[in-house]
Design a protein around this motif. Sequence first.
Motif, PDB file in Angstrom:
ATOM      1  N   LEU A  14       0.831  -1.206   0.000  1.00 42.69           N
ATOM      2  CA  LEU A  14       0.000   0.000   0.000  1.00 42.69           C
ATOM      3  C   LEU A  14       0.867   1.258   0.000  1.00 42.69           C
ATOM      4  N   HIS A  15       1.823   1.324   0.928  1.00 44.27           N
ATOM      5  CA  HIS A  15       2.661   2.519   1.032  1.00 44.27           C
ATOM      6  C   HIS A  15       3.590   2.653  -0.174  1.00 44.27           C
ATOM      7  N   GLY A  16       4.060   1.526  -0.686  1.00 40.83           N
ATOM      8  CA  GLY A  16       4.908   1.560  -1.876  1.00 40.83           C
ATOM      9  C   GLY A  16       4.167   2.095  -3.084  1.00 40.83           C
ATOM     10  N   ALA A  17       2.910   1.684  -3.236  1.00 40.36           N
ATOM     11  CA  ALA A  17       2.104   2.150  -4.366  1.00 40.36           C
ATOM     12  C   ALA A  17       1.882   3.661  -4.304  1.00 40.36           C
ATOM     13  N   ASN A  18       1.567   4.168  -3.113  1.00 48.05           N
ATOM     14  CA  ASN A  18       1.351   5.610  -2.969  1.00 48.05           C
ATOM     15  C   ASN A  18       2.634   6.396  -3.196  1.00 48.05           C
ATOM     16  N   LEU A  19       3.759   5.838  -2.765  1.00 45.35           N
ATOM     17  CA  LEU A  19       5.045   6.493  -2.994  1.00 45.35           C
ATOM     18  C   LEU A  19       5.370   6.518  -4.493  1.00 45.35           C
ATOM     19  N   MET A  20       5.136   5.414  -5.181  1.00 45.87           N
ATOM     20  CA  MET A  20       5.388   5.356  -6.621  1.00 45.87           C
ATOM     21  C   MET A  20       4.546   6.395  -7.367  1.00 45.87           C
ATOM     22  N   LYS A  21       3.302   6.539  -6.944  1.00 44.39           N
ATOM     23  CA  LYS A  21       2.412   7.528  -7.564  1.00 44.39           C
ATOM     24  C   LYS A  21       3.009   8.933  -7.445  1.00 44.39           C
ATOM     25  N   ASP A  38       0.075  -6.308  -5.580  1.00 40.96           N
ATOM     26  CA  ASP A  38      -0.819  -5.885  -6.656  1.00 40.96           C
ATOM     27  C   ASP A  38      -0.992  -4.371  -6.735  1.00 40.96           C
ATOM     28  N   LEU A  39      -0.988  -3.696  -5.595  1.00 36.28           N
ATOM     29  CA  LEU A  39      -1.169  -2.242  -5.608  1.00 36.28           C
ATOM     30  C   LEU A  39       0.019  -1.549  -6.258  1.00 36.28           C
ATOM     31  N   MET A  40       1.210  -2.019  -5.963  1.00 37.96           N
ATOM     32  CA  MET A  40       2.406  -1.458  -6.603  1.00 37.96           C
ATOM     33  C   MET A  40       2.410  -1.777  -8.089  1.00 37.96           C
ATOM     34  N   LEU A  41       1.989  -2.981  -8.426  1.00 42.79           N
ATOM     35  CA  LEU A  41       1.946  -3.379  -9.836  1.00 42.79           C
ATOM     36  C   LEU A  41       1.004  -2.485 -10.626  1.00 42.79           C
ATOM     37  N   ALA A  42      -0.088  -2.050  -9.991  1.00 43.57           N
ATOM     38  CA  ALA A  42      -1.049  -1.172 -10.660  1.00 43.57           C
ATOM     39  C   ALA A  42      -0.450   0.186 -11.012  1.00 43.57           C
ATOM     40  N   GLU A  43       0.640   0.553 -10.343  1.00 47.25           N
ATOM     41  CA  GLU A  43       1.295   1.835 -10.631  1.00 47.25           C
ATOM     42  C   GLU A  43       2.305   1.724 -11.769  1.00 47.25           C
ATOM     43  N   GLY A  44       2.521   0.516 -12.260  1.00 48.75           N
ATOM     44  CA  GLY A  44       3.441   0.317 -13.376  1.00 48.75           C
ATOM     45  C   GLY A  44       4.773  -0.257 -12.918  1.00 48.75           C
ATOM     46  N   GLY A  45       5.599  -0.643 -13.888  1.00 43.94           N
ATOM     47  CA  GLY A  45       6.892  -1.231 -13.562  1.00 43.94           C
ATOM     48  C   GLY A  45       6.840  -2.742 -13.550  1.00 43.94           C
ATOM     49  N   THR A  46       7.894  -3.360 -13.039  1.00 37.78           N
ATOM     50  CA  THR A  46       8.035  -4.812 -13.072  1.00 37.78           C
ATOM     51  C   THR A  46       8.019  -5.392 -11.677  1.00 37.78           C
ATOM     52  N   LEU A  47       7.074  -6.300 -11.420  1.00 33.90           N
ATOM     53  CA  LEU A  47       7.006  -7.014 -10.151  1.00 33.90           C
ATOM     54  C   LEU A  47       7.905  -8.238 -10.240  1.00 33.90           C
ATOM     55  N   VAL A  48       8.947  -8.259  -9.431  1.00 31.50           N
ATOM     56  CA  VAL A  48       9.906  -9.360  -9.447  1.00 31.50           C
ATOM     57  C   VAL A  48       9.446 -10.498  -8.544  1.00 31.50           C
ATOM     58  N   LYS A  49       8.914 -10.124  -7.358  1.00 32.99           N
ATOM     59  CA  LYS A  49       8.472 -11.128  -6.385  1.00 32.99           C
ATOM     60  C   LYS A  49       7.296 -10.584  -5.593  1.00 32.99           C
ATOM     61  N   HIS A  50       6.248 -11.400  -5.440  1.00 35.74           N
ATOM     62  CA  HIS A  50       5.065 -10.970  -4.692  1.00 35.74           C
ATOM     63  C   HIS A  50       5.279 -11.210  -3.204  1.00 35.74           C
ATOM     64  N   TYR A  51       4.798 -10.259  -2.393  1.00 38.85           N
ATOM     65  CA  TYR A  51       5.003 -10.386  -0.944  1.00 38.85           C
ATOM     66  C   TYR A  51       4.330 -11.618  -0.350  1.00 38.85           C
ATOM     67  N   ALA A  52       3.333 -12.182  -1.039  1.00 40.98           N
ATOM     68  CA  ALA A  52       2.650 -13.381  -0.537  1.00 40.98           C
ATOM     69  C   ALA A  52       3.619 -14.543  -0.348  1.00 40.98           C
TER      70      ALA A  52
END
Length: 370
Positions: A14-21, A38-52
């Motif tokens: 959540l905080h990463g996505a808002n920072l990226m924005k 998923d929230l960070m992914l929605a801001e664009g860029g490449t997701l290397v590893k999911h926190y799950a």
Amino acid sequence: MKYYLVAGEASGDLHGANLMKELKERDPKAEFRFFGGDLMLAEGGTLVKHYADMAFMGFIEVVANLPAIFKNLSLCKQDITAWQPDVLILIDFPGFNLKIADFAKKNGLMVCYYISPKVWAWNQKRVLKIKKVVDHMFCILPFEVDFYKQWGMDVDYIGNPLLDAIAAFEPDVNFFESNHLPKKKIIALLPGSRKQEISYLLPDMLKVTEQFPQHQFVIAGAPSFNKEFYNQFLSDKNIPIVFNATYDLLNNADAAIVASGTATLEAALFNVPQVVVYKGNNISITIARMVVKIKYISLVNLIMDSLVVKELIQQDCNPQNISAELDLIINDKDYRAAMLSNYDKLDERMGKPGASAKAAALIIKYASKK
């Protein structure tokens, strides 16, 4: 510039996505690569590893999953080396991220730490390590600034990014209809975002549902799980689960049972009376009690430095105690009013939104001076 972010939990996503924005607004050429969700992914860029695949709770659980943790650390280091970012942004998640900070510093990368590790809670000497491997620390809790000063480290206090997320929240006016819920008062169940904590906490939460027939219980589903995961705990109980709608759930809740963590502060900021719960492996909890040096576990109580919300930990976290506290916050008007009054004081102490924007501006400023 190229920004590499590492978040290992739902709150970090959540905080990463808002920072990226906010970074994108100030740097139109921003490129992102990250460990997150998923929230960070929605801001664009490449997701290397999911926190799950990364969030392990408790000392014993961490030891049991060491091979996976080392594999993730290796992947992260290799990917950072291959991509060569202008700045590395680490978001909380200290067990993992301080190792990445050490690696990055040795390889000449600028390290910004967004949301300080809770080093004030236990093993405070970790600050000495942080001073060596982190270039810029951004703190979100008011008391952290003085704590770091005691150790001779200057940090940037930016306010709390949860205020940004809540300020940006747009309520679903059709929340009940959208989720097929009857128009009945809600008790929200927030059992956490990690598999282990959900497995420990949700069963006890569900055992109190029949004692409050005037309310409906609704589970806030973590985005990294599906309905089938939760169904294993429900057996024959018809308890609805909502996904990607935690703020809407809190916005409509009369009370909540909340796993200790970021969600306790979110519930308070939405003015939802709550009982905080925490349970884990017995050995992990015993170790934690020996090393943790804080009076409270919930962010609400820590920030206010007083017992604003009841905390039920380990043996005390049982259906009888949860039910008793829930009864108080729903039916005892004075008790409920006192909690809400303390929430008002919390609001004042938290300040105003803008943490993500401040952090983004400082990161770009510092990175531009390299």
